[in-house]
Design a protein around this motif. Structure first.
Motif, PDB file in Angstrom:
ATOM      1  N   MET A 238       0.816  -1.207   0.000  1.00 14.76           N
ATOM      2  CA  MET A 238       0.000   0.000   0.000  1.00 14.76           C
ATOM      3  C   MET A 238       0.853   1.262   0.000  1.00 14.76           C
ATOM      4  O   MET A 238       0.686   2.152  -0.835  1.00 14.76           O
ATOM      5  CB  MET A 238      -0.941   0.007   1.205  1.00 14.76           C
ATOM      6  CG  MET A 238      -1.762   1.279   1.311  1.00 14.76           C
ATOM      7  SD  MET A 238      -2.849   1.288   2.745  1.00 14.76           S
ATOM      8  CE  MET A 238      -3.351   3.016   2.765  1.00 14.76           C
ATOM      9  N   ALA A 273      -2.689   1.610   6.464  1.00 11.49           N
ATOM     10  CA  ALA A 273      -1.825   0.554   5.931  1.00 11.49           C
ATOM     11  C   ALA A 273      -1.580  -0.548   6.944  1.00 11.49           C
ATOM     12  O   ALA A 273      -1.571  -1.742   6.602  1.00 11.49           O
ATOM     13  CB  ALA A 273      -0.505   1.159   5.464  1.00 11.49           C
ATOM     14  N   ALA A 277      -6.017  -2.009   6.593  1.00 13.52           N
ATOM     15  CA  ALA A 277      -5.867  -2.893   5.432  1.00 13.52           C
ATOM     16  C   ALA A 277      -5.465  -4.309   5.824  1.00 13.52           C
ATOM     17  O   ALA A 277      -5.710  -5.258   5.071  1.00 13.52           O
ATOM     18  CB  ALA A 277      -4.835  -2.309   4.467  1.00 13.52           C
ATOM     19  N   GLY A 294      -2.552  -4.753  -1.241  1.00 10.07           N
ATOM     20  CA  GLY A 294      -2.045  -3.509  -0.662  1.00 10.07           C
ATOM     21  C   GLY A 294      -1.767  -2.463  -1.723  1.00 10.07           C
ATOM     22  O   GLY A 294      -2.088  -1.277  -1.543  1.00 10.07           O
ATOM     23  N   ILE A 297      -4.931  -0.779  -2.830  1.00 11.55           N
ATOM     24  CA  ILE A 297      -5.409   0.229  -1.875  1.00 11.55           C
ATOM     25  C   ILE A 297      -4.611   1.518  -2.023  1.00 11.55           C
ATOM     26  O   ILE A 297      -5.168   2.621  -1.990  1.00 11.55           O
ATOM     27  CB  ILE A 297      -5.307  -0.311  -0.441  1.00 11.55           C
ATOM     28  CG1 ILE A 297      -6.243  -1.502  -0.252  1.00 11.55           C
ATOM     29  CG2 ILE A 297      -5.636   0.783   0.579  1.00 11.55           C
ATOM     30  CD1 ILE A 297      -6.114  -2.178   1.101  1.00 11.55           C
ATOM     31  N   GLY A 298      -3.285   1.403  -2.184  1.00 10.20           N
ATOM     32  CA  GLY A 298      -2.458   2.591  -2.342  1.00 10.20           C
ATOM     33  C   GLY A 298      -2.826   3.398  -3.565  1.00 10.20           C
ATOM     34  O   GLY A 298      -2.948   4.637  -3.507  1.00 10.20           O
ATOM     35  N   THR A 301      -6.281   4.982  -3.103  1.00  9.42           N
ATOM     36  CA  THR A 301      -6.206   6.103  -2.160  1.00  9.42           C
ATOM     37  C   THR A 301      -5.738   7.368  -2.858  1.00  9.42           C
ATOM     38  O   THR A 301      -6.312   8.451  -2.673  1.00  9.42           O
ATOM     39  CB  THR A 301      -5.244   5.757  -1.000  1.00  9.42           C
ATOM     40  OG1 THR A 301      -5.764   4.640  -0.278  1.00  9.42           O
ATOM     41  CG2 THR A 301      -5.083   6.938  -0.052  1.00  9.42           C
ATOM     42  N   VAL A 314      -8.719   6.496   2.035  1.00 12.74           N
ATOM     43  CA  VAL A 314      -8.273   5.211   2.572  1.00 12.74           C
ATOM     44  C   VAL A 314      -9.453   4.281   2.840  1.00 12.74           C
ATOM     45  O   VAL A 314      -9.430   3.106   2.453  1.00 12.74           O
ATOM     46  CB  VAL A 314      -7.449   5.419   3.859  1.00 12.74           C
ATOM     47  CG1 VAL A 314      -7.149   4.075   4.522  1.00 12.74           C
ATOM     48  CG2 VAL A 314      -6.149   6.137   3.543  1.00 12.74           C
ATOM     49  N   VAL A 318     -10.008   0.724   0.874  1.00 10.83           N
ATOM     50  CA  VAL A 318      -9.996  -0.558   1.576  1.00 10.83           C
ATOM     51  C   VAL A 318     -11.255  -1.355   1.259  1.00 10.83           C
ATOM     52  O   VAL A 318     -11.196  -2.558   0.959  1.00 10.83           O
ATOM     53  CB  VAL A 318      -9.860  -0.343   3.096  1.00 10.83           C
ATOM     54  CG1 VAL A 318     -10.137  -1.633   3.859  1.00 10.83           C
ATOM     55  CG2 VAL A 318      -8.468   0.174   3.431  1.00 10.83           C
TER      56      VAL A 318
END
Length: 341
Positions: A238, A273, A277, A294, A297-298, A301, A314, A318
């Motif tokens: 992430m 993170a 997550a 991960g 998600i990053g 975001t 975030v 997620v």
């Protein structure tokens, strides 16, 4: 009945749900204390309301489902959900916001799907998103950090705002816009990132005050990974993906896009993170899958923060990747030893 065991002895590692959840609580403590230092006692007030509501809702649902109270209340899963949600809420949010969000997280997002181990989505983030989309004004009234005003609301003022009258004059005196919200609004008005970062709410790396909070959560998160309570691949994926994509766009257009260190040390990036997550139920479970999960998600975001309608993405990122987790696991399963490639 006894079954013959033809393999080597099975050694129990001594792990349990309660032990894992207690480690999460211990890891949250540095960040929680940093939040209290920066934003005042409202953080503890929200935590107390959330924990009380979570335990009451958990007990109610366990009773209705005919489950033993002592066993399931003692696993600390409701406590962790309450603390995660309380940390995400503004310290001066009205009490009913916390009660509503926590109750929704426990009753709907957790027990409606069958309880712990069956929830496809992170319960704390479900509760947070419901509150954010339903009550955006209350969810944006963050207390001004200590590093900005030189003081935080005292306990009497905090209790009055949380449980009593919330006049606009009082709120204006003790609250301020979050740095992510300010950046999104000002860039939409045509200002450059450099111009916006001249505001006193910005610190050296990210949001003033939040830098220390994020460092505290980073310390707790790394301890969890060392204890193998959380899988290191998810926060690595992430934060790595968030850093890479924000760096690329910052190099292309630094006037419009914030630098990577701003994204990492502002808002809930590090907290999310390591503590959101990495939920063992709703996250990916395979080694390669965790990295992909991960990284997704990053990237999401950054997309939501940069071009979406909400300042911090975030929670939404997620939940979107929670949907994708089963598919990711399906296509990243490790090859069985002895099977043909």
């Amino acid at each position: 009945m006894q079954f013959a065991t033809t393999t080597s002895p099975h050694v129990h590692l001594g792990n349990s749900v309660g032990r894992v959840m207690r480690r999460v609580v211990y890891a949250l403590l540095p960040g929680l204390l940093a939040l209290v230092w920066i934003f005042g006692p409202g953080v503890l007030v929200q935590a107390a309301i959330a924990v009380s509501t979570a335990l009451a809702a958990e007990a109610l649902m366990l009773t209705l489902r005919g489950k033993p109270l002592g066993r399931f209340l003692g696993d600390c899963s409701a406590l962790v959900t309450a603390l995660l949600l309380a940390i995400a809420l503004p310290p001066l949010a009205p009490w009913w916001i916390t009660v509503l969000g926590t109750g929704f997280a426990i009753i709907i997002a957790k027990h409606l799907y069958g309880g712990l181990g069956y929830n496809p989505f992170n319960p704390a983030m479900i509760g947070y998103v419901v509150l954010l989309t339903s009550f955006p004004r209350e969810m944006s009234s963050w207390a001004a950090p200590l590093t900005l005003h030189g003081s935080t609301p005292d306990l009497a003022t905090t209790l009055a705002l949380v449980f009593g009258e919330r006049s606009a004059e009082t709120l204006d005196a003790v609250t301020s816009a979050t740095v992510l919200d300010l950046l999104r609004t000002q860039i939409g008005l045509g200002h450059s990132v450099t111009e916006v970062r001249s505001s006193p709410v910005f610190g050296l790396l990210g949001a003033r005050g939040w830098e220390w909070v994020n460092l505290a959560f980073l310390a707790g998160g790394l301890w969890m990974c060392r204890q193998r309570t959380a899988a290191w691949q998810i926060p690595a994926g992430m934060l790595g993906a968030l850093a890479v994509i924000s760096t690329l766009f910052w190099l292309v257009d630094a006037a419009r896009f914030a630098p990577p260190w701003f994204h990492l040390f502002s808002g809930a990036a590090i907290f999310g993170a390591f503590f959101i997550a990495t939920d063992p139920v709703s996250a990916s479970t395979t080694p390669r899958g965790r990295l992909i999960y991960g990284a997704g998600i990053g990237v999401l975001t950054w997309v939501i923060r940069s071009v979406g309608g909400f300042p911090d993405g975030v929670a939404f990122a997620v939940l979107l990747m929670n949907i994708a987790a089963p598919t990711i696991d399906q296509y990243t399963r490790p090859r069985v030893f002895g099977a043909r490639a």
